[in-house]
Scaffold this active site. Structure first.
Site, PDB file in Angstrom:
ATOM      1  N   HIS A 113       0.064   0.634 -13.357  1.00 16.10           N
ATOM      2  CA  HIS A 113       0.791  -0.585 -13.720  1.00 16.10           C
ATOM      3  C   HIS A 113       2.272  -0.248 -13.945  1.00 16.10           C
ATOM      4  O   HIS A 113       2.582   0.752 -14.593  1.00 16.10           O
ATOM      5  CB  HIS A 113       0.175  -1.183 -14.994  1.00 16.10           C
ATOM      6  CG  HIS A 113       0.807  -2.469 -15.396  1.00 16.10           C
ATOM      7  ND1 HIS A 113       0.519  -3.668 -14.760  1.00 16.10           N
ATOM      8  CD2 HIS A 113       1.759  -2.765 -16.316  1.00 16.10           C
ATOM      9  CE1 HIS A 113       1.252  -4.632 -15.296  1.00 16.10           C
ATOM     10  NE2 HIS A 113       2.013  -4.106 -16.246  1.00 16.10           N
ATOM     11  N   ARG A 155      -6.302  -8.605  -8.650  1.00 14.38           N
ATOM     12  CA  ARG A 155      -7.427  -9.358  -9.207  1.00 14.38           C
ATOM     13  C   ARG A 155      -8.042  -8.585 -10.366  1.00 14.38           C
ATOM     14  O   ARG A 155      -8.045  -7.356 -10.336  1.00 14.38           O
ATOM     15  CB  ARG A 155      -8.539  -9.533  -8.168  1.00 14.38           C
ATOM     16  CG  ARG A 155      -8.170 -10.440  -7.089  1.00 14.38           C
ATOM     17  CD  ARG A 155      -9.210 -10.575  -6.010  1.00 14.38           C
ATOM     18  NE  ARG A 155      -8.618 -11.431  -5.020  1.00 14.38           N
ATOM     19  CZ  ARG A 155      -8.591 -12.751  -5.095  1.00 14.38           C
ATOM     20  NH1 ARG A 155      -9.211 -13.382  -6.077  1.00 14.38           N
ATOM     21  NH2 ARG A 155      -7.972 -13.462  -4.188  1.00 14.38           N
ATOM     22  N   LEU A 156      -8.575  -9.330 -11.331  1.00 13.56           N
ATOM     23  CA  LEU A 156      -9.309  -8.664 -12.407  1.00 13.56           C
ATOM     24  C   LEU A 156     -10.657  -8.204 -11.857  1.00 13.56           C
ATOM     25  O   LEU A 156     -11.288  -8.902 -11.062  1.00 13.56           O
ATOM     26  CB  LEU A 156      -9.549  -9.637 -13.560  1.00 13.56           C
ATOM     27  CG  LEU A 156      -8.365  -9.930 -14.472  1.00 13.56           C
ATOM     28  CD1 LEU A 156      -8.766 -10.944 -15.533  1.00 13.56           C
ATOM     29  CD2 LEU A 156      -7.869  -8.648 -15.134  1.00 13.56           C
ATOM     30  N   ASN A 214      -6.291   2.195 -12.790  1.00 13.31           N
ATOM     31  CA  ASN A 214      -5.250   1.312 -12.267  1.00 13.31           C
ATOM     32  C   ASN A 214      -3.887   1.914 -12.573  1.00 13.31           C
ATOM     33  O   ASN A 214      -3.749   2.690 -13.531  1.00 13.31           O
ATOM     34  CB  ASN A 214      -5.369  -0.064 -12.938  1.00 13.31           C
ATOM     35  CG  ASN A 214      -4.335  -1.058 -12.425  1.00 13.31           C
ATOM     36  OD1 ASN A 214      -4.048  -1.101 -11.223  1.00 13.31           O
ATOM     37  ND2 ASN A 214      -3.763  -1.839 -13.315  1.00 13.31           N
ATOM     38  N   GLY A 251       0.792  -1.230   0.000  1.00 15.61           N
ATOM     39  CA  GLY A 251       0.000   0.000   0.000  1.00 15.61           C
ATOM     40  C   GLY A 251       0.819   1.273   0.000  1.00 15.61           C
ATOM     41  O   GLY A 251       0.358   2.307   0.489  1.00 15.61           O
ATOM     42  N   SER A 252       2.014   1.236  -0.582  1.00 12.57           N
ATOM     43  CA  SER A 252       2.801   2.483  -0.618  1.00 12.57           C
ATOM     44  C   SER A 252       2.121   3.525  -1.516  1.00 12.57           C
ATOM     45  O   SER A 252       2.198   4.727  -1.239  1.00 12.57           O
ATOM     46  CB  SER A 252       4.252   2.230  -1.051  1.00 12.57           C
ATOM     47  OG  SER A 252       4.329   1.898  -2.406  1.00 12.57           O
ATOM     48  N   ASN A 253       1.438   3.075  -2.558  1.00 11.57           N
ATOM     49  CA  ASN A 253       0.688   4.032  -3.383  1.00 11.57           C
ATOM     50  C   ASN A 253      -0.512   4.582  -2.619  1.00 11.57           C
ATOM     51  O   ASN A 253      -0.827   5.769  -2.730  1.00 11.57           O
ATOM     52  CB  ASN A 253       0.237   3.381  -4.697  1.00 11.57           C
ATOM     53  CG  ASN A 253       1.345   3.374  -5.728  1.00 11.57           C
ATOM     54  OD1 ASN A 253       1.649   4.403  -6.326  1.00 11.57           O
ATOM     55  ND2 ASN A 253       1.991   2.231  -5.907  1.00 11.57           N
ATOM     56  N   LYS A 299     -16.565 -14.875  -8.037  1.00  9.27           N
ATOM     57  CA  LYS A 299     -16.158 -13.458  -8.101  1.00  9.27           C
ATOM     58  C   LYS A 299     -17.379 -12.571  -7.874  1.00  9.27           C
ATOM     59  O   LYS A 299     -17.320 -11.569  -7.174  1.00  9.27           O
ATOM     60  CB  LYS A 299     -15.520 -13.175  -9.470  1.00  9.27           C
ATOM     61  CG  LYS A 299     -14.921 -11.773  -9.589  1.00  9.27           C
ATOM     62  CD  LYS A 299     -14.425 -11.471 -10.984  1.00  9.27           C
ATOM     63  CE  LYS A 299     -13.077 -12.039 -11.310  1.00  9.27           C
ATOM     64  NZ  LYS A 299     -11.946 -11.275 -10.736  1.00  9.27           N
TER      65      LYS A 299
END
Ligand code: GRF
Length: 194
Positions: free
Chosen positions: A109, A91-92, A107, A12-14, A65
């Site tokens: 990436h 997860r998608l 998101n 969780g650094s972001n 899901k």
């Protein structure tokens, strides 16, 4: 004030960088909820320290899901979330959440998409011996790291680069870029062309 939910699976650094941007007034948003699929993830401790509510679940405890996403959805609705920010969520996103939030999920990436989607993007870049990699922020659709690109930053890979050193460079760029992009999207009124 727009309410955002940050989805994580790990450190969780972001998440923390986004929290700090809010505290500094650089990001005008209310972090309403942390969603986490890993019991014991360090991000949960960060949320507790920041007094941000969290919803943690174990996907294995649900039949599908759809079942766990319905539970997530309930929590998002309870906290009146406008906008979902994925930050290391492994997860998608499925139909249940996409139907409600498509165009309002982003998101980050650790590569220059469309290069190196999926897991271990940093390892993939090093194995491919590319000289430049980077970071991408994109809208989320049903695919794996495939939605429309919002922002990218390139990072040079040095001769002696290791996974650790590249990871450090990438995190530094992510922590600056992600809060800025979120702020811009909030100002513009967050939406993607579908
Ligand atoms: C980041 O590098 C992000 O690009 C990727 O997962 C990592 C999460 O790191 N999707 P952290 O949990 O925010 O430290």
């Amino acid at each position: 004030m727009k309410k955002i939910s940050i989805f994580v699976s790990g450190s969780g650094s972001n998440f923390q960088a986004i929290v700090e941007a809010v505290k500094k007034g650089e990001l005008e948003a209310d972090i309403a909820l942390l969603v986490c699929d890993k019991l014991g993830a360090y991000a949960l401790e960060r949320a507790k320290n920041e007094e941000i509510p969290s919803f943690v679940f174990n996907a294995k405890g649900y039949d599908s899901k759809e079942a766990y996403e319905l539970e997530i959805l309930k929590n998002l609705q309870k906290h009146e979330v406008d906008f979902i920010v994925l930050a290391g969520y492994m997860r998608l996103i499925g139909k249940t959440l996409l139907d409600q939030f498509e165009g309002r999920i982003i998101n980050i990436h650790p590569s220059l998409l469309p290069a190196f989607p999926g897991k271990d993007a940093i390892g993939q870049a090093l194995r491919a011996k590319v000289k430049v990699s980077g970071v991408t922020v994109h809208f989320v659709d049903a695919g794996m790291d495939t939605g429309p690109i919002i922002a990218q930053k390139a990072i040079e890979i040095s001769e002696q680069e290791t996974k650790e050193s590249l990871q450090t460079k990438i995190h530094k760029v992510e922590h600056e870029l992600y809060p800025k992009v979120i702020q811009q999207l909030i100002k513009k009124g967050i939406t993607t062309k579908k």
